[in-house]
Design an enzyme around this catalytic site. Structure first.
Site, mmCIF file in Angstrom:
data_model
loop_
_atom_site.group_PDB
_atom_site.id
_atom_site.type_symbol
_atom_site.label_atom_id
_atom_site.label_comp_id
_atom_site.label_asym_id
_atom_site.label_seq_id
_atom_site.Cartn_x
_atom_site.Cartn_y
_atom_site.Cartn_z
ATOM 1 N N GLY A 13 -2.532 -6.366 6.648
ATOM 2 C CA GLY A 13 -1.367 -6.257 5.792
ATOM 3 C C GLY A 13 -1.458 -5.000 4.958
ATOM 4 C CB CYS A 14 -0.362 -4.302 1.533
ATOM 5 S SG CYS A 14 -0.452 -3.032 0.267
#
Length: 177
Positions: A13-14
């Protein structure tokens, strides 16, 4: 005598949220935010966030396996992601935010597969583990503004983790382990 460093690459993810958990541990030499797994050479953040390049946001870690074995990196990785979500991570949605382990050696592939199987068998998750285990691909470091984001923008980093649901998920799933 120079240390023999190895590389590990994880999409979770991020990438802002994936640096800090690894960054200050003994045996970790560097953690770089970047992009991997896609078809565009030298992509930019603006290109990757459209979801059209095939890249995932990822971190690439240089580590000393004598001080911090790959198995420990895998253990830490799993506690930072929702491995059952194939549509992104937390409030970041899209293929560029999927989870993946990019292996650099046959041994890493075997260890990653064993680790994934053990997590699936643990009963911790009701849904299947969908994190991909893929061969390494060209890794492109992200722009400087994205490197060590947690240090440069601590308030924004903290807000991002809280608002995304990542911290709540980690606490609920892993507690204080």
């Amino acid at each position: 005598m120079t240390k023999k460093l190895e590389k590990a690459t994880f999409a979770g993810g991020c990438f802002w949220c994936m640096v800090k958990p690894f960054d200050t541990l003994p045996g970790i030499e560097s953690v770089v935010s970047g992009y991997t797994g896609g078809t565009v050479e030298n992509p930019t953040y603006e290109q990757v966030k459209t979801g059209t390049t095939g890249h995932m946001e990822a971190v690439q870690i240089d580590f000393d396996p004598d001080l911090f074995p790959y198995e420990r990196l895998l253990e830490l990785y799993w506690t930072q992601v929702d491995p059952t979500d194939d549509e992104g991570q937390f409030f970041d949605r899209g293929s560029n935010y999927r989870t993946a382990i990019f292996y650099h050696t046959a041994e890493q592939k075997t260890l990653a597969e064993q680790s994934k199987a053990a997590l699936a068998a643990s009963g911790r998750f009701r849904k299947p583990i969908v994190t991909r285990i893929l061969p390494e691909a060209p890794f492109y470091p992200a722009e400087e503004e994205h490197q060590k984001f947690y240090r440069k923008h601590p308030d924004r980093y903290k807000a991002e983790r809280e608002e995304s649901g990542r911290d709540a998920f980690i606490k609920e799933t892993w507690g204080n382990e």
